[in-house]
Design an enzyme around this catalytic site. Structure first.
Site, mmCIF file in Angstrom:
data_model
loop_
_atom_site.group_PDB
_atom_site.id
_atom_site.type_symbol
_atom_site.label_atom_id
_atom_site.label_comp_id
_atom_site.label_asym_id
_atom_site.label_seq_id
_atom_site.Cartn_x
_atom_site.Cartn_y
_atom_site.Cartn_z
ATOM 1 N N LYS A 133 0.850 -1.206 0.000
ATOM 2 C CA LYS A 133 0.000 0.000 0.000
ATOM 3 C C LYS A 133 0.877 1.245 0.000
ATOM 4 O O LYS A 133 2.098 1.150 0.228
ATOM 5 C CB LYS A 133 -0.906 -0.026 1.232
ATOM 6 C CG LYS A 133 -0.152 0.048 2.556
ATOM 7 C CD LYS A 133 -1.063 -0.282 3.738
ATOM 8 C CE LYS A 133 -0.296 -0.188 5.044
ATOM 9 N NZ LYS A 133 -1.055 -0.711 6.186
ATOM 10 N N TYR A 135 16.890 29.923 9.214
ATOM 11 C CA TYR A 135 15.712 30.638 9.732
ATOM 12 C C TYR A 135 15.753 30.776 11.251
ATOM 13 O O TYR A 135 16.148 29.833 11.954
ATOM 14 C CB TYR A 135 14.432 29.873 9.368
ATOM 15 C CG TYR A 135 13.995 30.050 7.936
ATOM 16 C CD1 TYR A 135 13.723 31.306 7.406
ATOM 17 C CD2 TYR A 135 13.835 28.940 7.112
ATOM 18 C CE1 TYR A 135 13.308 31.452 6.088
ATOM 19 C CE2 TYR A 135 13.423 29.082 5.798
ATOM 20 C CZ TYR A 135 13.157 30.347 5.292
ATOM 21 O OH TYR A 135 12.756 30.487 3.996
ATOM 22 N N MET A 175 12.408 24.289 3.472
ATOM 23 C CA MET A 175 11.581 23.523 2.521
ATOM 24 C C MET A 175 12.432 22.692 1.564
ATOM 25 O O MET A 175 12.118 21.533 1.292
ATOM 26 C CB MET A 175 10.674 24.471 1.739
ATOM 27 C CG MET A 175 9.662 23.751 0.870
ATOM 28 S SD MET A 175 8.662 24.862 -0.108
ATOM 29 C CE MET A 175 7.647 25.630 1.131
ATOM 30 N N ARG A 232 -10.777 -0.083 14.296
ATOM 31 C CA ARG A 232 -10.404 0.751 13.159
ATOM 32 C C ARG A 232 -11.153 0.285 11.920
ATOM 33 O O ARG A 232 -11.909 1.022 11.330
ATOM 34 C CB ARG A 232 -8.882 0.666 12.961
ATOM 35 C CG ARG A 232 -8.342 1.633 11.957
ATOM 36 C CD ARG A 232 -6.834 1.528 11.820
ATOM 37 N NE ARG A 232 -6.423 0.286 11.167
ATOM 38 C CZ ARG A 232 -5.193 0.080 10.669
ATOM 39 N NH1 ARG A 232 -4.258 1.016 10.787
ATOM 40 N NH2 ARG A 232 -4.887 -1.061 10.083
HETATM 41 C C1 LIG Z 1 -0.312 -1.705 6.861
HETATM 42 C C2 LIG Z 1 -0.938 -2.980 7.210
HETATM 43 C C3 LIG Z 1 -0.183 -4.172 7.239
HETATM 44 C C4 LIG Z 1 1.324 -4.172 7.149
HETATM 45 O O1 LIG Z 1 1.822 -3.725 8.388
HETATM 46 P P1 LIG Z 1 3.380 -3.605 8.711
HETATM 47 O O2 LIG Z 1 3.402 -3.178 10.125
HETATM 48 O O3 LIG Z 1 3.902 -2.562 7.794
HETATM 49 O O4 LIG Z 1 4.010 -4.923 8.486
HETATM 50 C C5 LIG Z 1 -0.861 -5.371 7.418
HETATM 51 N N1 LIG Z 1 -2.200 -5.395 7.602
HETATM 52 C C6 LIG Z 1 -2.953 -4.273 7.616
HETATM 53 C C7 LIG Z 1 -4.412 -4.369 7.834
HETATM 54 C C8 LIG Z 1 -2.351 -3.027 7.432
HETATM 55 O O5 LIG Z 1 -3.095 -1.922 7.468
#
Ligand SMILES: *Cc1c(COP(=O)(O)O)cnc(C)c1O
Length: 344
Positions: free
Chosen positions: A33, A242, A290, A128
């Site tokens: 992802k 800055y 930046m 979640r």
């Molecule tokens: C992001 C995610 C993972 C992977 O998690 P890592 O901690 O990066 O190994 C697996 N399952 C779900 C549901 C996630 O959101």
């Protein structure tokens, strides 16, 4: 000019997957992802498929479409966000398997795409995503009659092995899924490292593949070298950057490198940060701006052509610590202005 050179070591990525796969009791998938945690889902996905990964996970159907383009038909691609309004054509046309999170999503899915594969995400306490135990009990028999491809849940505290939440969620997951005869997945990187009780049929590591904690044995995958644009002498009492946050207390040589918070080098790492000239550590001085960072190179014999932020001396987690965040955020923030180089 690019703001820096980001090198992505695909052999290290492959090694991390093999290492995790060797520790996993069942199959090992891969979470790609957020564009492969910022490293490029297409190259990462292809390399992991070559290594033997057959099951991939993305957050959104749009990411799944891109990944399918890279992998071709064959590997299974699960979508964590499930079947959202507007996802139907993407799921169908690109052969993506949604992980349905609610009764609403289940109804949408069976109406819009009858016969199309799906999995179910269950909530075991993280609150979640996923169906709660009561919701699952209500639709379980119907869902099972439609042959889900996977039952999964996610651990909230797996990066802390002794956390009481781990066995609690394991118990809840087993209560919801034992004896149903469907493939199961509970663990990401952290859960995989908790041991076989947490593995079930399929583990889904993300961060560990990319060289991040909690996989302490991971090989570093990213190197970030930032070119020096200018080097100057600064006299005692003069300030840098800055808000005059740094004042020279000795005659100093200050190098300005060409990346900043717009490239994901978050401002919060500020003056705790260090860069490397080969093996020599140099402190960042003044504010991160930046597009620029200033570093004190007074102690180097020669002016460096570039300085390294990420690599063998400093991991994404070290940099994350300096900024009060986690390696995941450093990786996924790496910006679009770097020249990216892939090594095999
Ligand atoms: C992001 C995610 C993972 C992977 O998690 P890592 O901690 O990066 O190994 C697996 N399952 C779900 C549901 C996630 O959101």
């Amino acid at each position: 000019m690019a703001t820096g050179n980001l090198t992505i070591d695909l052999s290290a990525l492959a090694r991390n997957w093999r290492d995790l796969n060797a520790r996993s009791a069942g199959e090992t998938g891969a979470v790609v992802k957020a564009d492969g945690y910022g490293l490029g889902a297409t190259v990462v996905g292809r390399r992991l498929a070559q290594e033997g990964a057959r099951t991939f996970f993305v957050a959104a159907a749009e990411e799944g479409k891109i990944l399918r383009g890279a992998l071709g038909p064959g590997p299974e691609i699960f979508v964590f966000s499930g079947h959202m309004e507007g996802d139907t054509a993407l799921l169908r046309d690109h052969g993506l398997t949604p992980l349905l999170n609610s009764v609403d999503q289940l109804l949408r899915h069976v109406e819009a795409l009858p016969g199309h594969p799906f999995g179910i995400q269950l909530d075991t306490g993280m609150n979640r995503l996923g169906m709660e135990p009561v919701e699952w009990a209500a639709v379980r028999d119907i869902a099972l009659s439609l042959s889900p491809r996977l039952l999964m849940s996610h651990l909230a505290c797996a990066d802390t092995p002794s956390h009481e939440m781990n066995p609690k969620q394991l118990h809840a997951f087993r209560e919801m899924t034992d004896g149903l005869g469907v493939r199961r997945s509970l663990s990401a990187t952290g859960g995989l490292l908790l041991g076989p009780a947490y593995h079930f049929d399929l583990c889904r590591p993300g961060i560990g593949l990319y060289g991040g904690l909690p996989f302490i044995d991971a090989s570093p995958v990213v190197t970030l070298d930032i070119p020096v644009i200018q080097v100057r002498d600064v006299a005692v009492g003069e300030t840098v950057g800055y808000s005059n946050t740094w004042t020279a207390t000795r005659p100093s040589r200050i190098a300005t490198v060409s990346a900043g918070y717009a490239d994901g080098l978050i401002r919060a790492m500020g003056e705790n940060a260090r860069l490397y000239a080969d093996d020599r550590e140099v402190p960042v001085v003044g504010r991160v701006s930046m597009d620029l960072i200033t570093a004190d190179v007074t102690d180097l014999a020669d002016d460096p052509a570039s300085l390294q932020l990420l690599g063998r001396h400093q991991s994404v987690d070290t940099v994350a610590d300096m900024a009060g965040t986690i390696g995941y955020e450093i990786l996924t923030s790496l910006g679009g202005r770097y020249r990216r180089r892939i090594t095999e």
